[in-house]
Structure formats: C-alpha cells, structure tokens
Design a protein around this motif. Structure first.
Motif, PDB file in Angstrom:
ATOM      1  N   GLY A 417     -56.726  32.330 -30.478  1.00  0.00           N
ATOM      2  CA  GLY A 417     -57.444  32.591 -29.234  1.00  0.00           C
ATOM      3  C   GLY A 417     -57.202  31.831 -28.187  1.00  0.00           C
ATOM      4  N   TYR A 418     -56.407  30.586 -28.519  1.00  0.00           N
ATOM      5  CA  TYR A 418     -56.281  29.607 -28.266  1.00  0.00           C
ATOM      6  C   TYR A 418     -54.373  29.460 -27.551  1.00  0.00           C
ATOM      7  N   ALA A 419     -53.560  30.665 -27.506  1.00  0.00           N
ATOM      8  CA  ALA A 419     -52.843  31.164 -26.749  1.00  0.00           C
ATOM      9  C   ALA A 419     -52.149  32.542 -27.744  1.00  0.00           C
ATOM     10  N   SER A 420     -51.572  32.849 -27.059  1.00  0.00           N
ATOM     11  CA  SER A 420     -50.709  34.530 -27.339  1.00  0.00           C
ATOM     12  C   SER A 420     -49.781  34.508 -28.546  1.00  0.00           C
ATOM     13  N   ASN A 421     -49.521  34.917 -28.886  1.00  0.00           N
ATOM     14  CA  ASN A 421     -48.616  35.730 -29.968  1.00  0.00           C
ATOM     15  C   ASN A 421     -47.778  34.997 -29.526  1.00  0.00           C
ATOM     16  N   ILE A 422     -46.869  33.797 -29.711  1.00  0.00           N
ATOM     17  CA  ILE A 422     -45.341  33.140 -28.840  1.00  0.00           C
ATOM     18  C   ILE A 422     -44.821  34.063 -29.558  1.00  0.00           C
ATOM     19  N   LYS A 423     -44.203  34.016 -31.104  1.00  0.00           N
ATOM     20  CA  LYS A 423     -43.191  34.674 -31.803  1.00  0.00           C
ATOM     21  C   LYS A 423     -42.989  36.299 -31.088  1.00  0.00           C
ATOM     22  N   ARG A 424     -43.467  37.147 -30.768  1.00  0.00           N
ATOM     23  CA  ARG A 424     -43.637  37.902 -30.586  1.00  0.00           C
ATOM     24  C   ARG A 424     -42.590  37.994 -28.396  1.00  0.00           C
ATOM     25  N   CYS A 425     -42.513  37.067 -28.175  1.00  0.00           N
ATOM     26  CA  CYS A 425     -41.792  36.828 -26.643  1.00  0.00           C
ATOM     27  C   CYS A 425     -40.576  36.093 -27.298  1.00  0.00           C
ATOM     28  N   MET A 426     -40.516  36.099 -28.459  1.00  0.00           N
ATOM     29  CA  MET A 426     -38.792  35.830 -28.646  1.00  0.00           C
ATOM     30  C   MET A 426     -38.223  36.567 -29.171  1.00  0.00           C
ATOM     31  N   ASP A 427     -36.671  36.048 -28.256  1.00  0.00           N
ATOM     32  CA  ASP A 427     -35.139  37.318 -28.817  1.00  0.00           C
ATOM     33  C   ASP A 427     -33.931  36.122 -29.438  1.00  0.00           C
ATOM     34  N   PHE A 428     -34.071  36.458 -30.408  1.00  0.00           N
ATOM     35  CA  PHE A 428     -33.334  35.446 -31.325  1.00  0.00           C
ATOM     36  C   PHE A 428     -32.161  35.503 -31.700  1.00  0.00           C
ATOM     37  N   ASP A 429     -31.646  36.765 -31.247  1.00  0.00           N
ATOM     38  CA  ASP A 429     -30.456  37.371 -30.700  1.00  0.00           C
ATOM     39  C   ASP A 429     -29.316  36.613 -29.797  1.00  0.00           C
ATOM     40  N   GLY A 430     -30.721  36.753 -28.576  1.00  0.00           N
ATOM     41  CA  GLY A 430     -29.859  35.932 -26.785  1.00  0.00           C
ATOM     42  C   GLY A 430     -31.153  35.314 -26.820  1.00  0.00           C
ATOM     43  N   CYS A 431     -31.112  34.613 -27.919  1.00  0.00           N
ATOM     44  CA  CYS A 431     -32.194  32.729 -27.391  1.00  0.00           C
ATOM     45  C   CYS A 431     -32.571  33.111 -26.247  1.00  0.00           C
ATOM     46  N   LYS A 432     -33.844  34.251 -26.181  1.00  0.00           N
ATOM     47  CA  LYS A 432     -34.455  34.206 -24.594  1.00  0.00           C
ATOM     48  C   LYS A 432     -35.844  34.249 -25.420  1.00  0.00           C
TER      49      LYS A 432
END
Length: 499
Positions: A417-432
């Motif tokens: 509940g502290y923050a969203s799951n930032i991992k799902r917002c990462m795009d490693f291929d495009g570094c975005k």
C-alpha cells in the motif's frame, strides 16, 4: 609555469591552442598515475581547494575554465597526488553547512577576501593558509568522523552568537568539553586560543566605540579621536541613525549581490530592477477588460505565435474563478498541489535521464534557447550539414547507466500500500518508464532518486538532485512553520546557483 606560458588558459576552450595546452597540462599533472589518484582542481569553482580525479578535473575545467587566480600563479605549488580513498573528505563531500562555510572562508583567505593584504608578507600569508588547511583536516579526537577541530569551533561560536552567550559562559562550556573529551583531542585549552582560530577564518568582530550621548560613532574620520566632536541628547531618539550606519554599509554591499551580476546563469543581462509588485484583484480585472475571452473547444484554432509575442499582458484567458464575487479580494488566489508539482518535476527528470521521447527536456529548442540567451556556451547546438548536433551534457546517461537506473527502480520492494508495483511500469528493452501515478513519482523523488543518483551521475548533477529531494521532503513534513519555509526558499536558490 610563467604567466606568458599560461596565456592559452584565457583563450576559448574551442581553439586548438587551448585544447593542446590543456592536454599537456593534464599530462604534466596526472601522467603515469592511476585513475584513482587526485590533484587540486584549478577550475573557477574548485580554485585548487578541492582534490579531484583526472576525469573530474577534465570535466570541471572543460565546463568552467581555469580560475583567474590560478592563471596568475597564485597558490601555484607542486600538485599533491593522493589516493582517492584517502583524500580529505572534509574538503570534498561534506554536505553539512558548517563544512561548506569553512571551505568558503578558506577560499576567501586564498583570494585575499578575508585576511591578508598587499602589504603582508606573501610567506606569512601562505603560512596562514597552510595552517588553516591543516586545522580543517584535524579530527576533534582520534576516530571522530562527525566534526573536525575547526568545524566544532565554528559551530560553538554559532551557538554563542545565536543564543547570546557571554564570554564567561562560553569559557565554562569549553572547560566542560575539555573535561569529557577523550585523550588525544585537539580542542584549544583556552578561549583566547579558540578566538585565534576564529580570527584566522575572518569571523572575528570589530568593536566600534560611540559617544556616550549617541552623537557619533568613532569610525572613519573619527576613528582616532578620544572625544566627541559634538554632543546630543541623553537617549538615541532620532539619533538612532548614527548606530545604523554600519548596517547601511552592509546592506549596500548586499544590494550588489553576485547573483545580480551573474549573467551566465540567467538571461545574460545584469539585473538592476526591483522585484515585481503583485497585482491586486482589481488590477487583474482591469487587465481582463482589455482583451477578449478566447473561444473554447477542440475545434477552435490556436492563437498564432506572433499574437502571443505581441500581447502586453501575461494572460492567455480569463479565469472563471473571477466570476466569484469574493475572488478578487483574496490575498492568495492560488492553491498549488505539492504532489502534482513533484510528479511533473520527477517525470521530467526521469524522462531527461533516460532520454524518453516527449518527456526529455534536453531538446533542440532548449539548446537554442541557451544560445539565444548567450548562456552555457558549451551546450550550444552545432549546425552540421543542415542538422543540429547537441554536445553531450553532464547528465547524459549511457546505456549501462540507464540499465542501472531501471534495474534499481525495478528491484525496489515497498510495504504493501505504500506505492504501486513499479516493476510493472519498467520497460528494460527501451529503458523507459510509464504508467506511474503521482504518488509513485512522489516516492521516487523523495526516497529513491537520491540513492541511485550518486552512483550514475557526476557530483555536479547528483548534488542538486539530492538537495531538490531534501527540499520537497522538508516541504511535505507534518509540521512546517514560517521560518522553515523562509529557510527552504533561500536554500533552494543557493543550492541551484552553486551547482
């Protein structure tokens, strides 16, 4: 190296003479040494007072140029190379305000702003400098990492001045410290010896005698007199201006602040104007009456750029809130949401570091604006074959650094509940990064960005970002009084101006 041999240091950094001379200078200082060894940096900010690695010296001088005092040969001694791990951290990385103050004061000593004058023996001035440098390095006692001898004395005198402690009180406090400090400490054993350190730093004060009847101060033309040339009433009354003379002199000096003359950091012009006066509600409505409200709707044509440039006011439309009968009488008509401001700032920072299309603020237009204003000449775009090429900036990240940033954000684990799951917002291929909420950016800016910035960015970039994080962290604290806001307002300007 003679002054004749250093003429190239004043040339443009884009000339072949400067580049050849700089290459030879680096070779003479760092030739045959390891990457971790350091030497005094002669740039306009470090002024040979900070030890940097070869890479850092190259970057500093390329961006800022050589300090004029170094070109003239002041303080030109043999370069002292030390291992980076053993370099004096007190002169390089202390974020504490007292260490910054001490560094500035010693810089003043070097450039004759605090002690020393044209009549003083150069050898004597040099001895004072080296003594100050040695004193600034000394631990208060063996193993003490929090303060040095000089920083402890400076903080002690800050307490004396801020709380109005008498000399007798400070003497008793000093005796108490001498009683409890462990063996091997270097704290002076008397108040006179403490004052000697303070005087060498230029923090001593000057006593100015006054007439008992408040007529004049014995300064300037009256400095050598023993009696008052004229006498007045028993209490200051209207003669209070006599005592305000030293304050007025200092305020005049403050008015000529270096920021007003700092053209390179702003619009390449010296600032002499007064601060703008905020408009009253009635004045805003009067300006509203001078132009027509634009039509709303997606089908409405946008205003032409020449119309935007020619308007004399600063309004794009009439705010509907002025339809409220009481709105024009409000003293504060704006309620800025700190978290959304954090979101906009952090989104721009992440987008610029990762070079995300549409989010990166380092664009052709931004560089052309710098060229138009005549600032940051090293960042001006270069026109080649009809296309602009942007010189690399300090904050440009390579592929490896981008992966480090993305990996760090992906690997962070938050409480539920502290923050969203930032991992799902990462795009490693495009570094975005995409899909983050306002609160996520709030967490990244205040908690995460300072941790990773120091590992992927140069110090000159990482430090302002860390200070910006601290600024918002303090601004979002549960308790905030007006004095705290005033300190934040002054500190954020100082931090970004010194960057």
């Amino acid at each position: 190296m003679s002054d004749e041999d250093r003429r190239w240091m004043r040339m443009s950094r884009f000339t072949s003479e400067w580049q050849i001379g700089f290459k030879n200078y680096i070779q003479s200082i760092f030739g045959g040494t390891s990457e971790e060894e350091t030497a005094p940096c002669p740039c306009t900010r470090c002024r040979c007072m900070s030890y940097q690695t070869q890479k850092e010296v190259r970057t500093h001088v390329a961006l800022r140029g050589f300090d004029e005092s170094f070109i003239q040969g002041e303080g030109n001694g043999p370069p002292l190379l030390v291992e980076k791990d053993n370099a004096d951290e007190g002169m390089r990385d202390h974020a504490d305000g007292s260490h910054e103050l001490i560094s500035s004061l010693i810089n003043g000593v070097v450039h004759g702003e605090v002690i020393g004058n044209d009549e003083e023996d150069p050898n004597g001035s040099a001895k004072k400098l080296y003594r100050l440098l040695e004193e600034a390095k000394k631990e208060l006692y063996p193993g003490c990492k929090e303060v040095t001898k000089v920083s402890f004395i400076v903080m002690l005198f800050q307490i004396k001045c801020m709380d109005g402690l008498s000399n007798n009180c400070l003497e008793r406090i000093l005796r108490l410290f001498l009683l409890v400090l462990p063996d091997g400490h270097c704290l002076p054993t008397s108040l006179d010896k403490v004052r000697k350190v303070v005087r060498d730093l230029g923090l001593d004060y000057q006593k100015i005698h006054a007439c008992v009847n408040d007529c004049v101060l014995f300064r300037g033309d009256y400095a050598e007199r023993d009696n008052c040339p004229t006498c007045g009433s028993k209490s200051p009354g209207m003669n209070i201006d006599v005592y305000l003379q030293p304050l007025i002199d200092e305020l005049k000096e403050l008015w000529n602040h270096r920021w007003r003359r700092n053209k390179n950091s702003f619009n390449n012009k010296t600032e002499t104007r007064e601060a703008p006066v905020p408009l009253t509600g009635a004045q805003v409505i009067q300006q509203y009456e001078s132009f027509e409200q634009p039509k709303f709707g997606t089908a409405t044509k946008k205003r032409k750029q020449r119309e935007e440039d020619s308007r004399w006011h600063n309004w794009r439309k009439k705010s509907i809130f002025f339809d409220l009968p009481y709105w024009k009488k409000l003293l504060v008509r704006h309620n800025l949401d700190v978290m959304h401001i954090e979101k906009n700032i952090c989104e721009s920072i992440i987008g610029t570091l990762l070079g995300i299309d549409g989010k990166c603020k380092d664009s052709d237009k931004a560089r052309l604006d710098m060229q138009h204003l005549g600032i940051r000449h090293d960042q001006h775009p270069v026109l080649e074959n009809g296309q602009y090429t942007l010189p690399p900036s300090l904050y440009s990240l390579g592929k490896d650094e981008k992966i480090v940033l993305c990996t760090f954000l992906e690997g962070v684990r938050m409480p539920d509940g502290y923050a969203s799951n930032i991992k799902r917002c990462m795009d490693f291929d495009g570094c975005k990064v995409s899909g983050l909420k306002s609160h996520d950016y709030h967490v990244i800016l205040q908690k995460l960005l300072p941790l990773v910035a120091r590992h992927i960015l140069p110090e000159d970039v990482a430090r302002p970002l860390i200070e910006l994080s601290r600024f918002f962290n303090a601004l979002c604290s549960k308790e905030l009084v007006q004095s705290d806001i005033e300190k934040l307002s002054s500190s954020i300007c100082r931090d970004f101006m010194s960057a």
